[in-house]
Write a protein that holds these residues in place. Structure first.
Motif, PDB file in Angstrom:
ATOM      1  N   ILE A 156       0.839  -1.199   0.000  1.00  0.00           N
ATOM      2  CA  ILE A 156       0.000   0.000   0.000  1.00  0.00           C
ATOM      3  C   ILE A 156       0.873   1.247   0.000  1.00  0.00           C
ATOM      4  CG2 ILE A 156      -1.953  -1.122   1.130  1.00  0.00           C
ATOM      5  CD1 ILE A 156      -1.091   0.288   3.753  1.00  0.00           C
ATOM      6  N   ASP A 157       0.381   2.277  -0.661  1.00  0.00           N
ATOM      7  CA  ASP A 157       1.072   3.558  -0.721  1.00  0.00           C
ATOM      8  C   ASP A 157       0.022   4.623  -1.011  1.00  0.00           C
ATOM      9  OD1 ASP A 157       4.289   4.402  -1.273  1.00  0.00           O
ATOM     10  OD2 ASP A 157       2.785   5.834  -1.965  1.00  0.00           O
ATOM     11  N   PRO A 158       0.089   5.768  -0.350  1.00  0.00           N
ATOM     12  CA  PRO A 158      -0.931   6.795  -0.581  1.00  0.00           C
ATOM     13  C   PRO A 158      -0.798   7.497  -1.929  1.00  0.00           C
ATOM     14  CG  PRO A 158       0.733   7.592   0.943  1.00  0.00           C
ATOM     15  CD  PRO A 158       1.020   6.146   0.727  1.00  0.00           C
ATOM     16  N   LEU A 159       0.327   7.292  -2.610  1.00  0.00           N
ATOM     17  CA  LEU A 159       0.552   7.970  -3.884  1.00  0.00           C
ATOM     18  C   LEU A 159       0.187   7.027  -5.040  1.00  0.00           C
ATOM     19  CD1 LEU A 159       1.580  10.540  -5.223  1.00  0.00           C
ATOM     20  CD2 LEU A 159       3.897   9.609  -5.098  1.00  0.00           C
ATOM     21  N   GLU A 160      -0.860   7.379  -5.768  1.00  0.00           N
ATOM     22  CA  GLU A 160      -1.343   6.508  -6.846  1.00  0.00           C
ATOM     23  C   GLU A 160      -0.298   6.300  -7.933  1.00  0.00           C
ATOM     24  OE1 GLU A 160      -5.197   7.010  -8.494  1.00  0.00           O
ATOM     25  OE2 GLU A 160      -6.099   7.705  -6.616  1.00  0.00           O
ATOM     26  N   ALA A 161       0.540   7.299  -8.177  1.00  0.00           N
ATOM     27  CA  ALA A 161       1.576   7.161  -9.199  1.00  0.00           C
ATOM     28  C   ALA A 161       2.579   6.073  -8.820  1.00  0.00           C
ATOM     29  CB  ALA A 161       2.289   8.495  -9.403  1.00  0.00           C
ATOM     30  N   ASN A 162       2.879   5.948  -7.526  1.00  0.00           N
ATOM     31  CA  ASN A 162       3.752   4.865  -7.071  1.00  0.00           C
ATOM     32  C   ASN A 162       3.116   3.502  -7.325  1.00  0.00           C
ATOM     33  OD1 ASN A 162       5.717   6.632  -6.163  1.00  0.00           O
ATOM     34  ND2 ASN A 162       5.151   6.481  -4.008  1.00  0.00           N
ATOM     35  N   ILE A 163       1.831   3.398  -7.037  1.00  0.00           N
ATOM     36  CA  ILE A 163       1.120   2.134  -7.225  1.00  0.00           C
ATOM     37  C   ILE A 163       1.070   1.759  -8.704  1.00  0.00           C
ATOM     38  CG2 ILE A 163      -1.110   0.982  -6.994  1.00  0.00           C
ATOM     39  CD1 ILE A 163       0.459   1.274  -4.367  1.00  0.00           C
ATOM     40  N   ARG A 164       0.885   2.731  -9.581  1.00  0.00           N
ATOM     41  CA  ARG A 164       0.885   2.447 -11.021  1.00  0.00           C
ATOM     42  C   ARG A 164       2.247   1.900 -11.457  1.00  0.00           C
ATOM     43  NH1 ARG A 164      -2.217   7.266 -11.345  1.00  0.00           N
ATOM     44  NH2 ARG A 164      -0.365   8.509 -11.855  1.00  0.00           N
TER      45      ARG A 164
ATOM     46  N   GLN B  15      -0.400  -7.860  -4.591  1.00  0.00           N
ATOM     47  CA  GLN B  15      -1.440  -6.907  -4.976  1.00  0.00           C
ATOM     48  C   GLN B  15      -1.099  -5.549  -4.363  1.00  0.00           C
ATOM     49  OE1 GLN B  15      -5.381  -7.156  -3.317  1.00  0.00           O
ATOM     50  NE2 GLN B  15      -4.713  -8.315  -1.515  1.00  0.00           N
ATOM     51  N   TYR B  16      -1.344  -4.504  -5.123  1.00  0.00           N
ATOM     52  CA  TYR B  16      -1.051  -3.152  -4.675  1.00  0.00           C
ATOM     53  C   TYR B  16      -2.335  -2.342  -4.542  1.00  0.00           C
ATOM     54  CZ  TYR B  16       3.849  -4.114  -5.890  1.00  0.00           C
ATOM     55  OH  TYR B  16       5.118  -4.650  -5.966  1.00  0.00           O
ATOM     56  N   LYS B  17      -2.353  -1.463  -3.548  1.00  0.00           N
ATOM     57  CA  LYS B  17      -3.514  -0.608  -3.329  1.00  0.00           C
ATOM     58  C   LYS B  17      -3.062   0.825  -3.065  1.00  0.00           C
ATOM     59  CE  LYS B  17      -6.380  -4.146  -1.023  1.00  0.00           C
ATOM     60  NZ  LYS B  17      -7.132  -4.454   0.218  1.00  0.00           N
ATOM     61  N   PRO B  18      -3.682   1.809  -3.712  1.00  0.00           N
ATOM     62  CA  PRO B  18      -3.390   3.208  -3.373  1.00  0.00           C
ATOM     63  C   PRO B  18      -4.130   3.573  -2.085  1.00  0.00           C
ATOM     64  CG  PRO B  18      -5.017   3.109  -5.126  1.00  0.00           C
ATOM     65  CD  PRO B  18      -4.648   1.690  -4.816  1.00  0.00           C
ATOM     66  N   SER B  19      -3.453   3.430  -0.976  1.00  0.00           N
ATOM     67  CA  SER B  19      -4.128   3.581   0.322  1.00  0.00           C
ATOM     68  C   SER B  19      -3.119   3.919   1.406  1.00  0.00           C
ATOM     69  CB  SER B  19      -4.842   2.272   0.678  1.00  0.00           C
ATOM     70  OG  SER B  19      -5.388   2.320   1.987  1.00  0.00           O
ATOM     71  N   SER B  20      -3.602   4.582   2.427  1.00  0.00           N
ATOM     72  CA  SER B  20      -2.816   4.747   3.645  1.00  0.00           C
ATOM     73  C   SER B  20      -3.098   3.562   4.563  1.00  0.00           C
ATOM     74  CB  SER B  20      -3.192   6.052   4.357  1.00  0.00           C
ATOM     75  OG  SER B  20      -4.535   5.975   4.833  1.00  0.00           O
ATOM     76  N   LEU B  21      -2.290   3.426   5.587  1.00  0.00           N
ATOM     77  CA  LEU B  21      -2.457   2.310   6.514  1.00  0.00           C
ATOM     78  C   LEU B  21      -3.799   2.374   7.231  1.00  0.00           C
ATOM     79  CD1 LEU B  21      -1.408  -0.153   8.044  1.00  0.00           C
ATOM     80  CD2 LEU B  21      -0.126   1.388   9.538  1.00  0.00           C
ATOM     81  N   GLU B  22      -4.138   3.542   7.742  1.00  0.00           N
ATOM     82  CA  GLU B  22      -5.371   3.619   8.534  1.00  0.00           C
ATOM     83  C   GLU B  22      -6.629   3.416   7.691  1.00  0.00           C
ATOM     84  OE1 GLU B  22      -3.782   7.761   7.727  1.00  0.00           O
ATOM     85  OE2 GLU B  22      -3.016   5.894   8.567  1.00  0.00           O
ATOM     86  N   GLU B  23      -6.514   3.616   6.372  1.00  0.00           N
ATOM     87  CA  GLU B  23      -7.678   3.413   5.507  1.00  0.00           C
ATOM     88  C   GLU B  23      -8.031   1.939   5.334  1.00  0.00           C
ATOM     89  OE1 GLU B  23      -7.470   7.332   2.571  1.00  0.00           O
ATOM     90  OE2 GLU B  23      -6.340   5.522   2.044  1.00  0.00           O
ATOM     91  N   ILE B  24      -7.091   1.041   5.605  1.00  0.00           N
ATOM     92  CA  ILE B  24      -7.391  -0.391   5.446  1.00  0.00           C
ATOM     93  C   ILE B  24      -7.602  -1.098   6.780  1.00  0.00           C
ATOM     94  CG2 ILE B  24      -6.037  -0.453   3.307  1.00  0.00           C
ATOM     95  CD1 ILE B  24      -4.007  -2.226   4.941  1.00  0.00           C
ATOM     96  N   VAL B  25      -7.543  -0.348   7.878  1.00  0.00           N
ATOM     97  CA  VAL B  25      -7.624  -0.986   9.198  1.00  0.00           C
ATOM     98  C   VAL B  25      -8.931  -1.745   9.383  1.00  0.00           C
ATOM     99  CG1 VAL B  25      -7.845  -0.524  11.664  1.00  0.00           C
ATOM    100  CG2 VAL B  25      -5.988   0.519  10.381  1.00  0.00           C
ATOM    101  N   GLU B  26     -10.050  -1.111   9.082  1.00  0.00           N
ATOM    102  CA  GLU B  26     -11.347  -1.731   9.355  1.00  0.00           C
ATOM    103  C   GLU B  26     -11.529  -3.032   8.584  1.00  0.00           C
ATOM    104  OE1 GLU B  26     -13.354  -0.816  11.718  1.00  0.00           O
ATOM    105  OE2 GLU B  26     -12.022   0.859  12.208  1.00  0.00           O
ATOM    106  N   GLU B  27     -11.018  -3.085   7.353  1.00  0.00           N
ATOM    107  CA  GLU B  27     -11.202  -4.285   6.528  1.00  0.00           C
ATOM    108  C   GLU B  27     -10.121  -5.324   6.775  1.00  0.00           C
ATOM    109  OE1 GLU B  27      -9.088  -3.224   2.333  1.00  0.00           O
ATOM    110  OE2 GLU B  27     -10.698  -1.877   2.956  1.00  0.00           O
ATOM    111  N   SER B  28      -9.089  -4.962   7.537  1.00  0.00           N
ATOM    112  CA  SER B  28      -7.924  -5.849   7.661  1.00  0.00           C
ATOM    113  C   SER B  28      -7.533  -6.131   9.107  1.00  0.00           C
ATOM    114  CB  SER B  28      -6.728  -5.233   6.928  1.00  0.00           C
ATOM    115  OG  SER B  28      -7.032  -4.948   5.594  1.00  0.00           O
ATOM    116  N   MET B  29      -8.491  -6.125  10.020  1.00  0.00           N
ATOM    117  CA  MET B  29      -8.189  -6.395  11.424  1.00  0.00           C
ATOM    118  C   MET B  29      -7.500  -7.747  11.592  1.00  0.00           C
ATOM    119  SD  MET B  29      -9.209  -3.920  13.490  1.00  0.00           S
ATOM    120  CE  MET B  29     -10.447  -2.632  13.740  1.00  0.00           C
ATOM    121  N   GLU B  30      -6.316  -7.736  12.192  1.00  0.00           N
ATOM    122  CA  GLU B  30      -5.571  -8.965  12.495  1.00  0.00           C
ATOM    123  C   GLU B  30      -5.510  -9.893  11.276  1.00  0.00           C
ATOM    124  OE1 GLU B  30      -6.975 -10.685  16.143  1.00  0.00           O
ATOM    125  OE2 GLU B  30      -6.151  -9.038  17.328  1.00  0.00           O
ATOM    126  N   THR B  31      -5.143  -9.327  10.135  1.00  0.00           N
ATOM    127  CA  THR B  31      -5.119 -10.054   8.869  1.00  0.00           C
ATOM    128  C   THR B  31      -3.718 -10.547   8.509  1.00  0.00           C
ATOM    129  OG1 THR B  31      -7.019  -8.869   7.959  1.00  0.00           O
ATOM    130  CG2 THR B  31      -5.462  -9.799   6.369  1.00  0.00           C
TER     131      THR B  31
END
Length: 283
Positions: free
Chosen positions: A102-110, A127-143
């Motif tokens: 994950i990276d908040p910069l979409e250009a990096n993810i591309r 798999q790559y996602k344009p995201s910050s860490l806290e944005e995936i917390v709810e969907e990724s608890m203890e993942t």
């Protein structure tokens, strides 16, 4: 009621604050297409793989009785936070790990997605996602079994929030690997004056000395968020040879391995009790 207020305050904070520093994101925007130039601005990060990849691999193997010949990290779910162009995600994927970068910069993810596409095996494992860490917390608890945050924490706006989110998405007894820069006079001279201004090893303005993190501060934050620090090891870059080595001194660069304690309260229960002053945003 006090407990409920703390929970509510924590949830408000987690939705209204970010560990991503927008100024830091802008710095990296201009270099997003240069991640895989091994002689360019990220040459030192390419070279760092020679020690950080074995450090992660060998530490994990020493903690497990399962060994897959040819794919030693098969079955291990890794989160690469601030993955950039995928310089660390790809070698971990080649070791068999299932990697989410994950990276908040979409250009990096591309850039990371494009480079991964050249290797059909990596295309399946990463798999790559344009995201910050806290944005995936709810969907990724203890993942995740493992989190890597290499050359990231010196760029975040709220380090406490960042470490707390690491704890939330990591499984109990999961491993967190961090490499970063100490906050010393020597790190200012070598990391900024020499590396950025004189030799141009990294682009000028990449780092801010005020955001460098002393190991004792990082250890305290980790322990406050339910981690047991297992190793803190000094690292040194030789610009003449373009190589990294492990050293006894932690006065410039260092690596940390920490393990999330099994007895930690599950997210949404006890972690909110670890209230720390808020600050704001990660790369």
């Amino acid at each position: 009621q006090l407990w409920l207020l703390r929970v509510t305050a924590r949830r408000r904070r987690s939705t209204s604050h970010s560990s991503v520093d927008s100024a830091e994101v802008k710095k990296f925007q201009l270099l997003a297409h240069k991640w895989w130039d091994e002689e360019g601005e990220y040459s030192a990060l390419h070279a760092m793989n020679d020690i950080r990849v074995p450090f992660i691999r060998d530490t994990l193997l020493s903690m497990s009785s399962n060994y897959h010949l040819g794919s030693p990290l098969a079955g291990v779910k890794v989160l690469d936070v601030g993955c950039g162009g995928g310089l660390l995600s790809e070698p971990l994927g080649r070791l068999g790990a299932s990697v989410t970068g994950i990276d908040p910069l979409e250009a990096n993810i591309r850039t990371a997605d494009q480079h991964k596409s050249f290797d059909p095996v990596l295309a399946k494992r990463i798999q790559y996602k344009p995201s910050s860490l806290e944005e995936i917390v709810e969907e990724s608890m203890e993942t995740f079994d493992v989190i890597v945050a290499s050359e990231v924490v010196e760029h975040v706006a709220d380090l406490d929030l960042f470490i707390e989110c690491c704890s939330r998405v990591l499984k109990p007894e999961g491993s967190l690997f961090i490499t970063t820069i100490n906050k010393t006079q020597l790190s200012y001279v070598l990391g900024i004056v020499v590396a950025e201004k004189l030799l141009g090893i990294v682009p000028s303005g990449t780092h801010e000395w005020e955001k460098f993190v002393p190991p004792e501060v990082l250890e305290h934050l980790l322990e406050s968020n339910g981690f047991a620090v297992k190793a803190v090891q000094g690292m040194l870059y030789n610009p003449l040879w373009g190589t990294w080595s492990w050293v006894g001194s932690k006065s410039i660069n260092y690596a940390v391995h920490a393990v999330k304690a099994r007895g930690q309260p599950s997210p949404g229960e006890g972690l909110q009790e670890l209230e720390q002053p808020s600050a704001g945003a990660a790369v």
